[in-house]
Design a protein around this motif. Structure first.
Motif, short mmCIF file in Angstrom:
data_model
loop_
_atom_site.label_atom_id
_atom_site.label_comp_id
_atom_site.label_asym_id
_atom_site.label_seq_id
_atom_site.Cartn_x
_atom_site.Cartn_y
_atom_site.Cartn_z
N ALA A 197 0.81 -1.21 0.00
CA ALA A 197 0.00 0.00 0.00
C ALA A 197 0.85 1.26 0.00
CB ALA A 197 -0.90 0.00 1.23
N GLU A 209 -1.86 -2.54 3.60
CA GLU A 209 -3.24 -2.38 4.03
C GLU A 209 -3.81 -3.77 4.18
OE1 GLU A 209 -5.42 0.15 1.33
OE2 GLU A 209 -4.24 1.91 1.87
N SER A 219 -11.87 0.47 -1.92
CA SER A 219 -10.56 0.35 -2.56
C SER A 219 -10.61 -0.70 -3.67
CB SER A 219 -9.50 -0.09 -1.55
OG SER A 219 -9.70 0.49 -0.29
N THR A 257 -2.91 -2.80 -3.54
CA THR A 257 -4.03 -1.88 -3.77
C THR A 257 -3.82 -1.21 -5.13
OG1 THR A 257 -2.90 -0.06 -2.71
CG2 THR A 257 -4.26 -1.44 -1.30
N ASP A 259 -3.45 1.78 -6.01
CA ASP A 259 -2.42 2.83 -6.04
C ASP A 259 -1.04 2.26 -6.30
OD1 ASP A 259 -4.47 4.49 -5.21
OD2 ASP A 259 -3.97 4.27 -3.08
N ARG A 279 -13.05 -5.37 -5.23
CA ARG A 279 -13.15 -4.24 -4.33
C ARG A 279 -12.88 -4.73 -2.91
NH1 ARG A 279 -12.94 0.02 -7.05
NH2 ARG A 279 -13.75 1.16 -5.26
N GLU A 282 -10.62 -1.45 3.70
CA GLU A 282 -9.37 -1.37 4.46
C GLU A 282 -9.69 -1.41 5.95
OE1 GLU A 282 -7.06 2.26 3.82
OE2 GLU A 282 -6.10 1.93 5.76
#
Ligand code: ATP
Ligand code: MG
Length: 449
Positions: A197, A209, A219, A257, A259, A279, A282
Motif C-alpha cells: 500500500a 493495508e 478500494s 491496492t 495505487d 473491491r 481497508e
C-alpha cells in the motif's frame, strides 16, 4: 440479559439514508444511531460488539509484545508544528481554539504525541524495542462521510507505535505487528489480506493495508487467489523469534491496492486462473517510516558505542469501529446479520414462545439460569409477543444460536435449536440443550485458538 429490560430498538423499515447492507442492518438491528454527519452513538447491542472487537485487538497486541496506554483526544497544535504536519494535514484535521486562544486539534492520529511521550523518558538503546498502543477515538473531517461507521468522522482506532534502534530491528517490529494483524482479523471471522500500500500522510516506504474483499469496498485491489485461504499463524507463535519466514511467505504472493498496482508484475507472477481483481474494505494499515518524526522531534537514543541516533519508528492502525460493518458485509443474508461467535453480542438467544404460560415460563427461566451458569452469554426473549415477530427479530440481530421453547415441544420434554448461519434445526430433550449449545459455541470462541 432479559430482552424486556434491555435497550434494543429494532426497526421494521430499512432507513432510506443507508446505501449499503451493513449500514442498513446496523441501524435496523439497533447497533447505532446517527447523531450528526459521520457521528454515531453506539447503542448497547452495538457497543457490546465494539468492546468484543476491541478485546480481541488488545489480546493480540499484548501477545505480540505491545503495551497498552491511553492518550487524549485533543492535542496541542505545537506538537504538530514540530513535525511540520500542522500545515500539511489539510482540512481533514479539526482545528479548535481553547479559551486562551491556544491552537488545539482533535487527533486524527498520534505519531507526534507518542513521539513526545517517548522522547520525554527514553534515552538508551537498552530500553528498546518498545511498542506502545492505545484504543482511542479519532476525528477526521472526511469530505464524504458515508456508509455508517464504515467511513465516519469520529471513529475508534487502535494505533500502535514501535521504536527501534535501527531499520533491521524496526522491520522485525513491523513483522510482529503483521503477524498479530493476521491473527486479529482471523479471530473476528474475517479474511483480511495484507496488500502492498501507499503510505499517504503518515509517510514512509514500507506499508500494508489489510483488506477484506467486499463489493461495497472503497478500494480497488489485485491479488493472488491463494491469499484467501492461507493458514493463520497459531497463538503459540514465538513473537521473540524471527518472523521473517512467515511474513515472506505471505508477501511472496502478489497482493496490492490499485495505487500500487504494477500490471506487468501481476501478470508475470499470477497465473490467469488465480487473478482476483476486486473491491475491498481497508480494516487496518501498517507503516514503517524510519526517522520521519523522530528526527524533527529529536527523539533520540544512545547506541552501545555512545553515539546518539534518531529512533526508527512504525505505526499500526486497526479501524475498530470499521471492522464491524466489514464483518456484516461479509456475513449476512436476506433475514439479517450472521455474527461469528467470537464477536457476537450474545452467543445464544433463548426464545420463549408463550410468555404467561406457566409450564413454558418455568422451563425458560430454568434454561436461562443454566445457560448463565454454563458461561454462555445469552439474550432471553421474555417479551409477551407473537412468535413470528420474535423469530424475525432473532434472525435480524444475528445471534449465532436460537434456543426455542414452546408449549407444544414441552409436552414431549423437547426444545429446538436453530443455527442462525446454516439454518439447521435440531429437536432435542430439554435436559440436553445447554450441553449441546456449549459444545457448539466453545470451539468457535477462538480466544486461545
Ligand atoms: P481511508 O483510506 O479509508 O481513508 P486511511 O488510510 O486514511 O483510511 P489510516 O490512517 O490507515 O486510515 O487509519 C487506520 C485505520 O483506521 C484504517 O485502516 C481504517 O480501518 C480506519 N479508518 C480510517 N479512516 C476511517 C474513517 N473515516 N472511519 C472509520 N474508520 C476509519
Ligand atoms: Mg490507511
Amino acid at each position: 440479559m432479559r430482552f424486556s429490560r434491555y435497550f434494543l430498538p429494532v426497526l421494521k423499515e430499512t432507513p432510506k439514508e443507508a446505501e449499503i447492507i451493513s449500514h442498513q442492518l446496523m441501524l435496523r438491528a439497533g447497533l447505532i444511531k446517527q447523531q450528526a454527519a459521520g457521528s454515531y452513538s453506539w447503542l448497547p447491542f452495538g457497543y457490546k460488539v465494539l468492546m468484543k472487537v476491541q478485546r480481541i485487538v488488545e489480546e493480540e497486541q499484548n501477545r505480540a509484545g505491545a503495551v497498552e496506554m491511553l492518550m487524549p483526544t485533543l492535542q496541542s497544535a505545537d506538537l504538530w508544528r514540530e513535525s511540520g504536519r500542522y500545515d500539511a494535514y489539510g482540512k481533514e484535521m479539526l482545528r479548535i481554539q481553547d479559551r486562551h486562544e491556544r491552537d488545539m486539534l482533535f487527533g486524527p492520529t498520534n505519531e507526534e504525541m507518542i513521539t513526545d511521550v517517548f522522547r520525554s523518558y527514553v534515552r538508551s538503546y537498552k530500553d528498546l524495542p518498545l511498542n506502545l498502543y492505545h484504543v482511542q477515538w479519532k476525528f477526521r473531517d472526511e469530505v464524504r462521510p458515508r456508509f455508517g461507521t464504515m467511513r465516519s468522522r469520529e471513529f475508534l482506532m487502535k494505533d500502535a507505535y514501535s521504536f527501534d534502534l535501527d531499520k533491521d530491528r524496526a522491520v522485525a517490529a513491523y513483522n510482529r505487528m503483521f503477524v498479530a494483524y493476521l491473527r486479529t482479523y482471523w479471530r473476528m471471522g474475517l479474511t483480511a489480506i495484507p496488500m502492498r500500500a501507499e503510505t499517504g500522510p503518515i509517510g514512509g516506504d514500507l506499508s500494508h493495508e489489510f483488506i477484506v474483499l467486499a463489493e461495497t469496498g472503497e478500494s480497488g485491489v489485485f491479488c493472488h487467489a491463494d491469499m484467501l485461504d492461507k493458514p493463520i499463524p497459531p497463538a503459540d507463535t514465538d513473537f521473540r523469534g524471527d518472523l521473517t519466514p512467515i511474513v515472506q511467505d505471505w508477501t511472496s504472493l502478489y497482493a496490492a491496492t490499485e495505487d500500487m498496482f504494477d500490471k506487468a508484475e501481476y501478470e508475470a507472477t499470477v497465473p490467469e486462473n488465480k487473478r482476483i481483481s476486486a473491491r475491498g474494505i481497508e480494516v487496518g494499515q501498517t507503516f514503517y517510516f524510519g526517522t520521519k518524526y523522530s528526527e524533527p522531534m529529536k527523539a533520540t537514543v544512545t547506541r552501545p558505542d555512545g553515539q546518539e541516533v534518531a529512533v526508527h519508528m512504525g505505526s499500526y492502525g486497526v479501524g475498530v469501529s470499521r471492522v464491524i460493518p466489514a464483518i456484516i458485509e461479509a456475513s449476512h443474508d436476506d433475514a439479517g446479520i450472521i455474527w461469528p461467535v467470537s464477536v457476537a453480542p450474545f452467543e445464544a438467544i433463548l426464545i420463549s414462545l408463550k410468555v404467561g404460560d406457566a409450564a413454558t415460563d418455568a422451563a425458560a427461566e430454568k434454561l436461562y439460569a443454566e445457560l448463565d451458569a454454563a458461561g454462555i452469554d445469552v439474550l432471553y426473549d421474555d417479551r409477551d409477543q407473537g412468535a413470528g415477530g420474535k423469530f424475525a427479530t432473532a434472525d435480524l440481530i444475528g445471534v449465532p444460536y436460537q434456543l426455542i421453547v414452546g408449549p407444544r415441544g414441552l409436552k414431549d420434554g423437547q426444545v429446538e435449536i436453530k443455527h442462525r448461519k446454516g439454518g439447521e434445526r435440531e429437536t432435542l430433550a430439554i435436559d440436553a440443550a445447554v450441553a449441546r449449545l456449549k459444545g457448539l459455541i466453545e470451539p468457535q470462541r477462538r480466544d486461545q485458538a
